[in-house]
Write a protein that holds these residues in place. Structure first.
Motif, mmCIF file in Angstrom:
data_model
loop_
_atom_site.group_PDB
_atom_site.id
_atom_site.type_symbol
_atom_site.label_atom_id
_atom_site.label_comp_id
_atom_site.label_asym_id
_atom_site.label_seq_id
_atom_site.Cartn_x
_atom_site.Cartn_y
_atom_site.Cartn_z
ATOM 1 N N SER A 105 1.202 -1.536 -0.443
ATOM 2 C CA SER A 105 -0.366 -0.423 -0.028
ATOM 3 C C SER A 105 1.289 1.231 0.227
ATOM 4 N N LEU A 106 1.794 1.502 1.029
ATOM 5 C CA LEU A 106 2.692 2.265 1.084
ATOM 6 C C LEU A 106 3.309 2.561 -0.582
ATOM 7 N N ALA A 107 4.104 1.517 -1.336
ATOM 8 C CA ALA A 107 4.541 1.483 -2.526
ATOM 9 C C ALA A 107 3.541 2.491 -4.035
ATOM 10 N N LEU A 108 2.042 1.608 -3.719
ATOM 11 C CA LEU A 108 1.553 2.183 -4.667
ATOM 12 C C LEU A 108 1.495 3.695 -3.967
ATOM 13 N N SER A 109 1.132 4.009 -3.147
ATOM 14 C CA SER A 109 0.971 5.972 -2.620
ATOM 15 C C SER A 109 2.401 6.307 -3.310
ATOM 16 N N MET A 110 3.083 5.852 -3.020
ATOM 17 C CA MET A 110 4.365 6.925 -3.416
ATOM 18 C C MET A 110 4.826 6.814 -5.010
ATOM 19 N N VAL A 148 0.806 -9.858 -3.469
ATOM 20 C CA VAL A 148 0.035 -8.770 -2.809
ATOM 21 C C VAL A 148 0.077 -7.673 -3.645
ATOM 22 N N LEU A 149 1.019 -7.075 -4.018
ATOM 23 C CA LEU A 149 1.256 -5.864 -4.511
ATOM 24 C C LEU A 149 -0.075 -6.030 -5.662
ATOM 25 N N PRO A 150 -0.167 -6.335 -6.761
ATOM 26 C CA PRO A 150 -1.608 -6.243 -7.700
ATOM 27 C C PRO A 150 -2.703 -6.535 -6.688
ATOM 28 N N GLU A 151 -2.967 -7.229 -6.207
ATOM 29 C CA GLU A 151 -4.235 -7.552 -5.290
ATOM 30 C C GLU A 151 -4.632 -6.286 -4.603
ATOM 31 N N LYS A 163 -5.022 6.659 -10.756
ATOM 32 C CA LYS A 163 -4.990 4.769 -11.513
ATOM 33 C C LYS A 163 -4.532 4.139 -12.263
ATOM 34 N N GLY A 164 -4.431 5.035 -13.053
ATOM 35 C CA GLY A 164 -3.885 4.288 -14.368
ATOM 36 C C GLY A 164 -2.071 4.884 -14.433
ATOM 37 N N GLN A 165 -2.004 5.546 -13.779
ATOM 38 C CA GLN A 165 -0.201 6.322 -13.924
ATOM 39 C C GLN A 165 0.188 4.855 -12.973
ATOM 40 N N VAL A 166 -0.439 4.198 -12.248
ATOM 41 C CA VAL A 166 -0.001 3.533 -11.514
ATOM 42 C C VAL A 166 0.010 2.300 -12.177
ATOM 43 N N ARG A 167 -0.059 1.933 -12.696
ATOM 44 C CA ARG A 167 -0.769 0.414 -13.434
ATOM 45 C C ARG A 167 0.170 0.333 -14.545
ATOM 46 N N SER A 168 0.646 1.486 -15.256
ATOM 47 C CA SER A 168 1.920 1.603 -16.135
ATOM 48 C C SER A 168 2.688 1.047 -15.232
ATOM 49 N N VAL A 169 3.043 1.647 -14.718
ATOM 50 C CA VAL A 169 4.438 1.984 -14.012
ATOM 51 C C VAL A 169 4.273 0.909 -13.857
ATOM 52 N N LEU A 170 3.540 -0.401 -12.895
ATOM 53 C CA LEU A 170 3.679 -1.856 -12.426
ATOM 54 C C LEU A 170 3.544 -2.321 -13.390
ATOM 55 N N PHE A 202 2.714 -14.690 -10.756
ATOM 56 C CA PHE A 202 2.773 -14.737 -11.486
ATOM 57 C C PHE A 202 1.189 -15.114 -12.058
ATOM 58 N N SER A 203 -0.244 -15.639 -11.223
ATOM 59 C CA SER A 203 -1.241 -15.305 -11.874
ATOM 60 C C SER A 203 -2.093 -13.951 -11.212
ATOM 61 N N SER A 204 -1.375 -13.032 -10.004
ATOM 62 C CA SER A 204 -1.554 -12.010 -9.836
ATOM 63 C C SER A 204 -1.033 -10.953 -10.194
ATOM 64 N N TRP A 205 -0.043 -10.837 -10.874
ATOM 65 C CA TRP A 205 0.341 -9.865 -11.710
ATOM 66 C C TRP A 205 0.081 -9.807 -13.175
#
Length: 939
Positions: A105-110, A148-151, A163-170, A202-205
């Protein structure tokens, strides 16, 4: 204290204490102190439950209260979480997961600004040698964090643009993750539990819409893992998730490369089926269906690869026809049905030339599919079926309905040839004397035929006469086959209406089945269909049908609802006879019931005779629902020719009603307190009025008198409903209207008295009364000119009803005002009342919009405003100004500017009702403080 509360939550047997502790802890988690105590709770000397609470509190603070964290604390928070995750890597699993979720959660916010290469950093930190923690534990902790990161991203509360920004970074960061996962899967010495975590990760990503070509190596590795029983389930999930992501169809070359490994699973599938390993066959089938169903269009487009796609289709066919009975020996075949819909849609959507090519390849496949489905739809042997649980039988019934729907759909592709092939098979089956067939085989073929005939017009088909000829040859040995024979005959009733000579082939079977309680639903519904569709050809058989029906009704073979259907069937049948014939049949049919009713009317009311009375009244009203000698319901062009001459003299239904009228009054007098009996009595007349229309006129005076007495004694909804029906049908009949007018005035005055005593206990009566007033205004507005109608009192009752909490009542009241306001000009008493009391109406409407009424009612309130503006403009402009000057009205949340703006908008719009509805919706959201919140999205 905190520890005490946690101890109570986990160990106290008293549920009250647990709930109190939970409430207190929920508040503690969001308090400013949570930062401090969370780390204390995570000390290694605490029990896992307490550590878990600490980790959860951290996650809640980071995910929901991110803005409370000063930017200069990000780094220390990050390093503390890393330290704790390393510490718990070989500790409690549940605490480790919660800590990973908090760091995710911290990573997604930063990311991306405050923590540019978050994922690469995570991988680096955990791969660094750390002598205190063993390598495997570190590896598992890293995999947990990456899983748990993608979940966490999917469930995070990030605003849309983030959301769009973070999705493309991930998606870019998968470059740091996938090589590691590949390496772990390929290492010989990787233990099973690590490989399992890798596949889950892998399933999660893949759910982050990562390009399919970037997943290629891992998908191939997952295919290899399918050979390992320990990894099988996780590998299936990984492959299915990767193939099913919507974005995958853009990568056609990768999809083509996936066909061979899927086909390569066929040997494993066969062995699983042979050894009865349902889990494995289910999993492999899911993979084949995922590839076929999600990408049939993209793969069909690759015409030069048609053979490999056909091989995949055949593999799915094997899954559809997997041996064994669903749902007892297999649960796989049902997964494949949607695939056949999709494939057919895709083939039929191509341009004509390409479609012709594919039709040539796939028509034979779809004919084979029909055989496979009909084989799967077969019942098991009687002995085996006897052992099935009721739940298994119900699942099998639903499965057969799905097969039936699929066959109906496939008809679009195969057309009339499908019916011919079914007919040929049935013919061979029934005429082959050497090899007697099982009933299951016959039943399934008929079931297929009926599935199609039920919804598709088979009048043109040249095989139906042959089929009708075959039906009597079927030796019916059991209930399921008999049911299907009945339903098949029912599905052909429209065809029989056009080919009446064939009726005699099947009618005897239906009448025979009526006597069997096990065939109750199928035989009665089939007779009803035949009587409805073929009534003009049934007079020769009428005596026989009535006699058999009477016998089964007297023997009480059928349940209540089937008895009612049977009466409707007889109503259709009698409609086509001559009046004296109808009367003769009605006499023999109804007399036994009338005698029973006479006996019951003399008894003291008790629960059992109550049910018997309701049953008999129900039979009569169902008979009168369909008994219509004026043929109001005939919309078939073909029956125009057969119409009988218009009958002279009174309508048979009226004759019967007049004969039993006194008896019904006697029953009513004893049961006036019983809403259900009253409703059953009203239903008889209501059904008759609806069917007979003007022919009902001779009954009007008696009925109005009886309704008036009923309603004056005990007001009930069913009496108002019937009054409304009479107003509707006889409004324009000067000869029959006086008694209805008297009834209307009586119902109104009784209801107004009810309002004085307190109408809150009777929202249903108020609802019906408002509908009656609206109907009167619509059909016979001059009722409001009667000197003894208190229009002012009626108006005030309407305003009161607008404030009821029951939405249907409010809606009916709005309907009344929407009819009333346009009459201001033409009906003086209405104009005067609106002039004097309209302000109270506006006040009530604005209160509702201001938040007193449910939001679902706003369109109805808008209709009243629109009508006021259109028909009383000068009054409205004064009233709305005065109303809006009240402080905090209609809501404390709107400013004087917003109120003024709304008033001006309303007064300007006198043409477009839709615009007024939009203004009201907008204003009510402002009044409720919901404007611009997520609640308004679906509004």
């Amino acid at each position: 204290s905190l520890f005490q509360a946690l101890h109570q939550l986990y160990y106290d047997p008293n549920i009250e204490n647990k709930n109190l502790a939970q409430k207190w802890l929920m508040q503690a988690q969001v308090s400013p102190q949570a930062w401090h105590f969370s780390w204390l709770l995570l000390h290694m000397d605490k029990v896992p439950e307490i550590q878990y609470f600490g980790a959860s509190a951290l996650h809640i603070k980071i995910s929901r209260y991110w803005n409370d964290i000063p930017a200069d604390q990000y780094e220390s928070l990050k390093s503390q979480l890393f330290t704790h995750i390393t510490r718990f890597a070989s500790g409690s699993k549940i605490v480790l997961t919660r800590l990973c979720v908090a760091l995710a959660s911290l990573a997604l916010s930063m990311m991306p600004e405050a923590w540019p290469c978050a994922v690469a950093d995570m991988v680096r930190v955990f791969q660094a040698e750390d002598s205190n923690v063993d390598g495997r534990a570190r590896c598992l902790a890293l995999l947990e964090l990456l899983t748990v990161l993608p979940e966490e991203f999917q469930t995070s509360r990030l605003p849309q643009y983030r959301k769009g920004q973070v999705r493309s970074v991930l998606a870019q960061e998968c470059g740091s993750v996938f090589p590691l996962l590949e390496q772990l899967l390929q290492q010989q010495d990787s233990p099973g539990f690590i490989k399992q975590k890798v596949l889950k990760c892998f399933s999660s990503w893949v759910q982050l819409e990562i390009p399919l070509m970037d997943c290629e190596n891992l998908i191939q590795a997952a295919f290899t893992s399918l050979q390992d029983p320990e990894l099988f389930d996780t590998a299936v999930e990984a492959v299915v998730n990767a193939i099913s992501q919507p974005d995958a169809q853009r990568y056609v070359n990768t999809l083509l490369k996936l066909i061979p490994p899927v086909l390569g699973l066929q040997e494993q599938l066969r062995q699983a089926v042979q050894s009865g390993d349902m889990e494995t066959s289910h999993g492999i089938c899911r993979i084949a269906v995922a590839l076929g169903e999600n990408h049939s269009r993209a793969l069909l487009d690759q015409v030069e690869h048609w053979q490999s796609f056909l091989a995949l289709v055949n593999m799915i066919m094997f899954c559809t026809g997997i041996p064994g009975h669903y749902p007892v020996n297999e649960t796989t075949s049902s997964l494949t049905l949607t695939f056949w819909y999709t494939l057919q849609d895709d083939i039929l959507s191509f341009e004509p030339d390409k479609q012709a090519v594919y039709q040539q390849v796939y028509r034979p496949v779809y004919f084979q599919l029909v055989d496979v489905l009909l084989h799967k739809a077969q019942f098991p042997s009687d002995e085996e079926y006897g052992f099935w649980s009721s739940d298994e039988k119900e699942q099998f019934r639903i499965y057969r309905v799905d097969i039936s729907d699929t066959l109906m759909y496939v008809y679009e592709m195969l057309g009339a040839e499908l019916l011919s092939s079914l007919y040929d098979k049935l013919g061979r089956l029934l005429t082959n004397t050497e090899q007697p067939s099982t009933w299951q085989h016959t039943e399934a073929l008929l079931y297929g035929f009926q599935s199609i005939a039920e919804t598709i017009d088979v009048n043109y088909s040249d095989v139906v006469p042959g089929l009708i000829g075959l039906i009597p040859r079927i030796s019916i040995s059991n209930v399921q086959l008999a049911d299907t024979v009945m339903f098949t005959i029912g599905s052909l009733s429209e065809w029989l209406a056009d080919h009446p000579v064939m009726i005699n082939n099947v009618l005897p079977l239906v009448l025979q089945a009526l006597g069997n309680p096990e065939l109750s639903i199928s035989s009665v519904s089939t007779l009803k269909k035949i009587c409805r569709e073929c009534k003009y050809d049934l007079p020769p058989y009428a005596a026989n049908i009535v006699a058999v029906s009477q016998e089964v009704l007297m023997k009480q073979i059928h349940k209540t609802s089937q008895c009612m259907w049977l009466m409707q069937a007889l109503g259709f049948l009698l409609s086509a006879l001559q009046v004296e014939e109808i009367l003769k049949n009605l006499h023999s049919l109804i007399t036994p019931y009338i005698q029973q009713l006479e006996k019951l009317a003399d008894e003291t009311p008790n629960p059992s005779n109550r049910l018997a009375i309701i049953h008999i009244l129900g039979l009569l009203s169902n008979l009168f629902t369909t008994l219509d000698i004026s043929h109001h319901d005939d919309d078939h062009e073909s029956t125009e020719v057969k119409k009988l001459p218009v009958q002279q003299g009174p309508n048979p239904v009226v004759v019967v009603l007049q004969q039993v009228f006194q008896l019904i009054q006697k029953v009513l007098s004893k049961w006036l307190n019983d809403a259900q009996v009253v409703e059953s009595v009203c239903a008889i007349f209501e059904k008759s009025v609806k069917t007979l229309l003007d022919d009902f006129a001779p009954m009007v005076p008696q009925l109005c008198e009886m309704l008036g007495q009923m309603y004056s004694t005990i007001p009930q909804v069913s009496a108002i409903e019937l009054t409304r029906q009479l107003v509707h049908i006889f409004a324009h009949e000067p000869a029959h209207f006086p008694p209805i007018k008297a009834l209307f005035l009586l119902v109104t005055s009784v209801t107004l008295t009810l309002f004085q005593q307190g109408p809150r206990d009777h929202p249903d009566i108020v609802d019906s009364f408002m509908q009656l007033l609206a109907q009167a205004l619509k059909r016979k507005p001059d009722l409001f000119l009667c000197s003894n109608l208190d229009v002012k009192a009626v108006f005030q009752c309407g305003v009161l009803s607008l404030k009821f909490p029951e939405a249907p009542t409010v809606k009916a009241s709005c309907g009344f005002f929407t009819e009333l306001l346009p009459r201001c000009g033409e009906i003086a008493p209405v104009g005067q009342v609106v002039h004097e009391n309209g302000k109270a109406l506006l006040q009530a409407v604005l209160e509702g919009i201001g938040g007193q009424a449910s939001r679902s009612l706003m369109d109805h309130f808008a209709e009243i405003l629109f009508a006021l503006n259109k028909h009383c403009f000068s009054l409205l402009s004064v009233w709305i100004k005065e109303a809006m000057q009240q402080d905090g009205f209609p809501s404390a949340r709107v400013t004087p500017e917003q109120k003024e703006n709304f008033s001006q908008q309303i007064l300007r719009e006198r043409v477009n009702k839709r615009r007024v509805k939009e203004m009201v919706k907008e204003f009510t959201l402002l009044c409720r403080g919901l404007h611009g919140t997520e609640y308004t999205a679906d509004y």
